[in-house]
Design a protein around this motif. Sequence first.
Motif, PDB file in Angstrom:
ATOM      1  N   ASN A 595       9.467 -10.727   7.105  1.00 12.47           N
ATOM      2  CA  ASN A 595      10.556 -11.449   7.767  1.00 12.47           C
ATOM      3  C   ASN A 595      10.717 -11.062   9.231  1.00 12.47           C
ATOM      4  N   THR A 596      10.526  -9.765   9.526  1.00  8.49           N
ATOM      5  CA  THR A 596      10.688  -9.346  10.916  1.00  8.49           C
ATOM      6  C   THR A 596       9.494  -9.800  11.755  1.00  8.49           C
ATOM      7  N   GLY A 597       8.390 -10.114  11.068  1.00  8.98           N
ATOM      8  CA  GLY A 597       7.240 -10.660  11.785  1.00  8.98           C
ATOM      9  C   GLY A 597       6.381  -9.603  12.473  1.00  8.98           C
ATOM     10  N   ASP A 598       6.616  -8.344  12.164  1.00  5.74           N
ATOM     11  CA  ASP A 598       5.831  -7.261  12.766  1.00  5.74           C
ATOM     12  C   ASP A 598       4.543  -7.068  11.962  1.00  5.74           C
ATOM     13  N   LEU A 599       3.456  -7.533  12.510  1.00  9.55           N
ATOM     14  CA  LEU A 599       2.194  -7.556  11.781  1.00  9.55           C
ATOM     15  C   LEU A 599       1.725  -6.155  11.365  1.00  9.55           C
ATOM     16  N   ASN A 600       1.881  -5.197  12.255  1.00 10.34           N
ATOM     17  CA  ASN A 600       1.415  -3.853  11.915  1.00 10.34           C
ATOM     18  C   ASN A 600       2.215  -3.245  10.780  1.00 10.34           C
ATOM     19  N   LYS A 601       3.522  -3.407  10.862  1.00 10.69           N
ATOM     20  CA  LYS A 601       4.364  -2.879   9.783  1.00 10.69           C
ATOM     21  C   LYS A 601       4.072  -3.616   8.477  1.00 10.69           C
ATOM     22  N   PHE A 602       3.825  -4.906   8.588  1.00  9.09           N
ATOM     23  CA  PHE A 602       3.497  -5.682   7.399  1.00  9.09           C
ATOM     24  C   PHE A 602       2.211  -5.150   6.765  1.00  9.09           C
ATOM     25  N   ARG A 603       1.230  -4.870   7.597  1.00 11.54           N
ATOM     26  CA  ARG A 603      -0.042  -4.362   7.071  1.00 11.54           C
ATOM     27  C   ARG A 603       0.139  -3.014   6.392  1.00 11.54           C
ATOM     28  N   ASP A 604       0.969  -2.171   6.985  1.00 15.40           N
ATOM     29  CA  ASP A 604       1.232  -0.863   6.355  1.00 15.40           C
ATOM     30  C   ASP A 604       1.877  -1.051   4.982  1.00 15.40           C
ATOM     31  N   ALA A 605       2.891  -1.906   4.951  1.00 17.14           N
ATOM     32  CA  ALA A 605       3.598  -2.134   3.685  1.00 17.14           C
ATOM     33  C   ALA A 605       2.646  -2.725   2.648  1.00 17.14           C
ATOM     34  N   ALA A 606       1.761  -3.612   3.111  1.00 15.33           N
ATOM     35  CA  ALA A 606       0.804  -4.229   2.193  1.00 15.33           C
ATOM     36  C   ALA A 606      -0.130  -3.157   1.613  1.00 15.33           C
ATOM     37  N   GLY A 607      -0.523  -2.224   2.454  1.00 14.80           N
ATOM     38  CA  GLY A 607      -1.410  -1.158   1.997  1.00 14.80           C
ATOM     39  C   GLY A 607      -0.749  -0.325   0.905  1.00 14.80           C
ATOM     40  N   VAL A 608       0.518  -0.001   1.127  1.00 17.07           N
ATOM     41  CA  VAL A 608       1.261   0.795   0.135  1.00 17.07           C
ATOM     42  C   VAL A 608       1.387   0.020  -1.175  1.00 17.07           C
ATOM     43  N   PHE A 609       1.733  -1.249  -1.073  1.00 11.02           N
ATOM     44  CA  PHE A 609       1.892  -2.084  -2.266  1.00 11.02           C
ATOM     45  C   PHE A 609       0.584  -2.136  -3.063  1.00 11.02           C
ATOM     46  N   GLN A 610      -0.510  -2.382  -2.360  1.00  9.63           N
ATOM     47  CA  GLN A 610      -1.785  -2.499  -3.071  1.00  9.63           C
ATOM     48  C   GLN A 610      -2.237  -1.179  -3.680  1.00  9.63           C
ATOM     49  N   GLN A 611      -1.890  -0.088  -2.992  1.00  7.60           N
ATOM     50  CA  GLN A 611      -2.233   1.224  -3.539  1.00  7.60           C
ATOM     51  C   GLN A 611      -1.516   1.452  -4.880  1.00  7.60           C
ATOM     52  N   THR A 612      -0.286   0.976  -4.961  1.00  7.95           N
ATOM     53  CA  THR A 612       0.455   1.153  -6.215  1.00  7.95           C
ATOM     54  C   THR A 612      -0.242   0.421  -7.368  1.00  7.95           C
ATOM     55  N   LEU A 613      -0.747  -0.771  -7.088  1.00  6.64           N
ATOM     56  CA  LEU A 613      -1.463  -1.508  -8.137  1.00  6.64           C
ATOM     57  C   LEU A 613      -2.761  -0.782  -8.523  1.00  6.64           C
ATOM     58  N   THR A 614      -3.426  -0.250  -7.521  1.00 12.49           N
ATOM     59  CA  THR A 614      -4.648   0.507  -7.800  1.00 12.49           C
ATOM     60  C   THR A 614      -4.329   1.726  -8.673  1.00 12.49           C
ATOM     61  N   ASP A 615      -3.244   2.404  -8.331  1.00 15.06           N
ATOM     62  CA  ASP A 615      -2.844   3.575  -9.122  1.00 15.06           C
ATOM     63  C   ASP A 615      -2.468   3.179 -10.551  1.00 15.06           C
ATOM     64  N   MET A 616      -1.836   2.040 -10.660  1.00 14.41           N
ATOM     65  CA  MET A 616      -1.453   1.597 -12.002  1.00 14.41           C
ATOM     66  C   MET A 616      -2.709   1.353 -12.844  1.00 14.41           C
ATOM     67  N   ASP A 617      -3.679   0.696 -12.271  1.00 12.39           N
ATOM     68  CA  ASP A 617      -4.909   0.446 -13.022  1.00 12.39           C
ATOM     69  C   ASP A 617      -5.574   1.765 -13.428  1.00 12.39           C
ATOM     70  N   ARG A 618      -5.501   2.728 -12.552  1.00  7.06           N
ATOM     71  CA  ARG A 618      -6.151   4.013 -12.806  1.00  7.06           C
ATOM     72  C   ARG A 618      -5.506   4.755 -13.980  1.00  7.06           C
ATOM     73  N   ILE A 619      -4.192   4.794 -14.028  1.00  5.07           N
ATOM     74  CA  ILE A 619      -3.548   5.502 -15.149  1.00  5.07           C
ATOM     75  C   ILE A 619      -3.761   4.715 -16.450  1.00  5.07           C
ATOM     76  N   LEU A 620      -3.727   3.402 -16.373  1.00  4.30           N
ATOM     77  CA  LEU A 620      -3.917   2.595 -17.585  1.00  4.30           C
ATOM     78  C   LEU A 620      -5.317   2.800 -18.160  1.00  4.30           C
ATOM     79  N   ALA A 621      -6.281   3.009 -17.269  1.00  3.44           N
ATOM     80  CA  ALA A 621      -7.671   3.171 -17.713  1.00  3.44           C
ATOM     81  C   ALA A 621      -7.878   4.419 -18.567  1.00  3.44           C
ATOM     82  N   THR A 622      -6.884   5.324 -18.569  1.00  2.00           N
ATOM     83  CA  THR A 622      -7.086   6.595 -19.272  1.00  2.00           C
ATOM     84  C   THR A 622      -6.739   6.540 -20.753  1.00  2.00           C
ATOM     85  N   HIS A 623      -6.208   5.413 -21.229  1.00  2.65           N
ATOM     86  CA  HIS A 623      -5.896   5.342 -22.661  1.00  2.65           C
ATOM     87  C   HIS A 623      -6.412   4.051 -23.266  1.00  2.65           C
ATOM     88  N   GLN A 624      -7.025   4.154 -24.406  1.00  6.16           N
ATOM     89  CA  GLN A 624      -7.693   2.994 -24.992  1.00  6.16           C
ATOM     90  C   GLN A 624      -6.756   1.824 -25.294  1.00  6.16           C
TER      91      GLN A 624
END
Length: 750
Positions: A595-624
């Motif tokens: 909303n603020t239109g700050d591309l750099n801040k948006f990219r940072d936030a996007a990186g954090v968001f995507q990392q959370t999904l990656t982490d979720m996949d990683r913990i899920l992968a540990t149990h059948q």
Amino acid sequence: MMTCTVLRCCGVIFLTHLFFSRTVAKEFPTLDHIRTKVDDGTQQRTVEDMIFRTVGDRFSDFSVTVDSSFMPSGKEAFQLDTVDGKIVVRGTTGVAAAHGFNHYLKYYARCQVSWTVQQVDLPGVLPPVSPAVTIVTSNRYRYYQNVCTVSYSFVWWDWPRWERHLDWMALSGINLPLAFNGQEAIWQRVYLSLGFTQKDWDEHFSGPAFLAWARMGNIRGWGGPLPPSWHQTQLALQHRILARMRNFGMIPVLPGFAGHVPAAITSLYPKAAVSRLQWGRFKDPYCCTYLLDPQDPLFSHIGGMFISEMIKEFNGTNHIYNADTFNEMRPKSSDPSYLTKSGAAVFAGMLAGDPQAIWLMQGWLFVSDRDFWQPAQTKALLQSVPQGKMVVLDLFGEVEPVYNTTDSFYGQPFIWCMLHNFGGNLGMYGTVHTVNQGSFLARKYLGSTMVGTGLTPEGIDQNYVMYELMNEVAWMPQPVQIMDNWAADYAWSRYGVKNANASLGWQILLRSVYDCEKGFKDHCDSVVVKRPQLHKTQRSWYKPEDVFSAWDHFVSASNDLGLVDSFRYDLVDITRQALQEWAYMNYQDLMETYNTGDLNKFRDAAGVFQQTLTDMDRILATHQNFLLGRWIEDAKSLATNDQERSLYEFNARNQVTLWGPNGEIVDYANKQWSGLVADYYSERWALMIKTLTTALMEGKKFNHTAFQQDVFQQVEKPFTLANKTYPYYPTGDTLQIAKELHQRYRRRTW
Ligand SMILES: *[C@@H]1O[C@H](CO)[C@@H](O)[C@H](O)[C@H]1NC(C)=O
Ligand SMILES: *[C@@H]1O[C@H](CO)[C@@H](O)[C@H](O)[C@H]1NC(C)=O
Ligand SMILES: *[C@@H]1O[C@H](CO)[C@@H](O)[C@H](O)[C@H]1NC(C)=O
Ligand SMILES: *[C@@H]1O[C@H](CO)[C@@H](O)[C@H](O)[C@H]1NC(C)=O
Ligand SMILES: *[C@@H]1O[C@H](CO)[C@@H](O)[C@H](O)[C@H]1NC(C)=O
């Protein structure tokens, strides 16, 4: 409003007098033949075998008796005692004895057998039961399954998996389960003898993952056709399932004819009166199913043929049949006389094949379309068969009970059910309070016609705690008084060791995320699993901090409990839930920076968001139990050639994602599974972020319609058609990854 209240009060005063002497809910002699037909000795041997499968060599520490004359206060019961160092279990039926054995496992030996994880580390010397304990149930029937469970959860099971599940049913005290496998093979024979061709039923039946909805006439043909090998496998399974259910002393519920027929009916029987019903957003050719008119004489003819053929194939019947004609579909007419005739036709079809038939009907239609099912319509359908010849499932009893808006189903017997789950979604959720209290209120309701309790989840293998609670409640004389104590007992049995942090973790969860006051029809609307959009709000009936604080306790307990599989499962699950909370917070940051239109801040936030999904996949992968690979490989394993293999894989992939050719109910059956998070949910978010980044860079507005088309074409549809292989076995160490993520995420803001 006011008038209603006053009338209600008057009714109570007046009726109390009439009903005063009635201490228990009304009994229905019409149902007396809905009981086990198997002799005590067979049931006893079946329970003994189950005990052997459950505890191996230690089975000799137990002694079981099934004695149908053991009916303290005229009710089904079990008794536990210790004689000469052996644990002696006595039950009215095999199911009662199995449930008694389970009661011992949980409350004396501190073990727990649940769906996919179990902890049966018996103490060297079994704790004695002294003095003897007798527990009776007021619930004549303990029902199990939604008509959808077979598609969302059981669809790819082989016999060993079924056998374990049937053991679980017996341990849980369930005596009235649906037994729906293989019915298409029977239908094939019926249709063949009516002159239909293979092409006709190929267009009618759906693929394996969508059978539930084809059976209810919601859709036709989608995901099909069913190969011949499917019918053979399912028929063979059904023989074993039915035999085992019956030998445990259960009363399997078989399917009946609800009126839905292949489209070719119009050419084959041009005089047949038919109409068509619409379900959701499905379109031709997958919609709309043909419904035979109840007045057409073919109706009871087909119904009777089907029941007769089934009885012949499956060596008899327990006389109870399920049929749902209008599930989530509006009848063509609201005229009560039409509805009465429809109900009467369904029942006549059952009677034509079995003069002792009882009709079991899901009461879901009354909840899903309250506008249509006004008192006159509801009464017309419910009273279309004689009193006591129909049993209604109050399907969503814990959230939207129907008995108290219909004078207890206008006199028809009903079963109070906990539905709890939709689409097999994995998010933590429960309505502890109403699950604990609801069935007791239903029994006490003035003029109550309640005859039992039930579990009606659309999918299983999630939120185990709610099902353990409901199964126990069915055998309790009153609700659990102190839920914190119950939670501590639950943790102790589940892990086999008393651990204060584990108890605390469960106590927090049961007071918070599991105690949703209102209850929802769609409780898992996390941004992770829903198609990306701008400014989505997520439902929350609890404080995310409760989940984090429970997570702290589970992580603390992991040093002591880390070797216990059920604990590892729960640690994955709570970590998943915590990351789901994080994802939502990160998503809000993402929207803010957009909303603020700050591309750099948006990219940072996007990186954090995507990392959370990656982490979720990683913990899920540990149990059948959190692997997409299980779902897909199990599907493929039922195939006998390449063509079937790709059909089954497509069915498996489509059900959990698009659910239909064009995303008709996209994400309804979403699952937070490793593989699905990485290659489907994350990929959709990557496209969303890319699209938003472009919008920011070019100073354009985000076009939601265009994005929906893009995500469908570029991610969703390709995913359903892909054939990448996913791991069948877990990778990574649950404890180490959970601790690492806990460190990282907890330190960041607190
Ligand atoms: C069929 O059922 C009868 C009792 O109802 C039983 O005696 C017989 O063994 C069963 N046959 C098969 C093949 O299961
Ligand atoms: C029916 O019971 C439920 C659960 O106890 C309650 O929430 C609801 O208000 C009741 N409805 C009526 C009409 O009494
Ligand atoms: C929970 O675990 C923490 C960290 O291991 C420990 O310090 C604490 O004493 C435990 N709490 C209880 C009540 O056992
Ligand atoms: C959004 O995209 C759709 C589909 O591509 C298009 O038809 C529509 O004109 C677009 N709307 C705007 C405001 O650009
Ligand atoms: C997987 O899909 C690719 C591309 O569509 C195809 O070439 C390949 O044969 C498929 N593999 C299997 C095992 O079906």
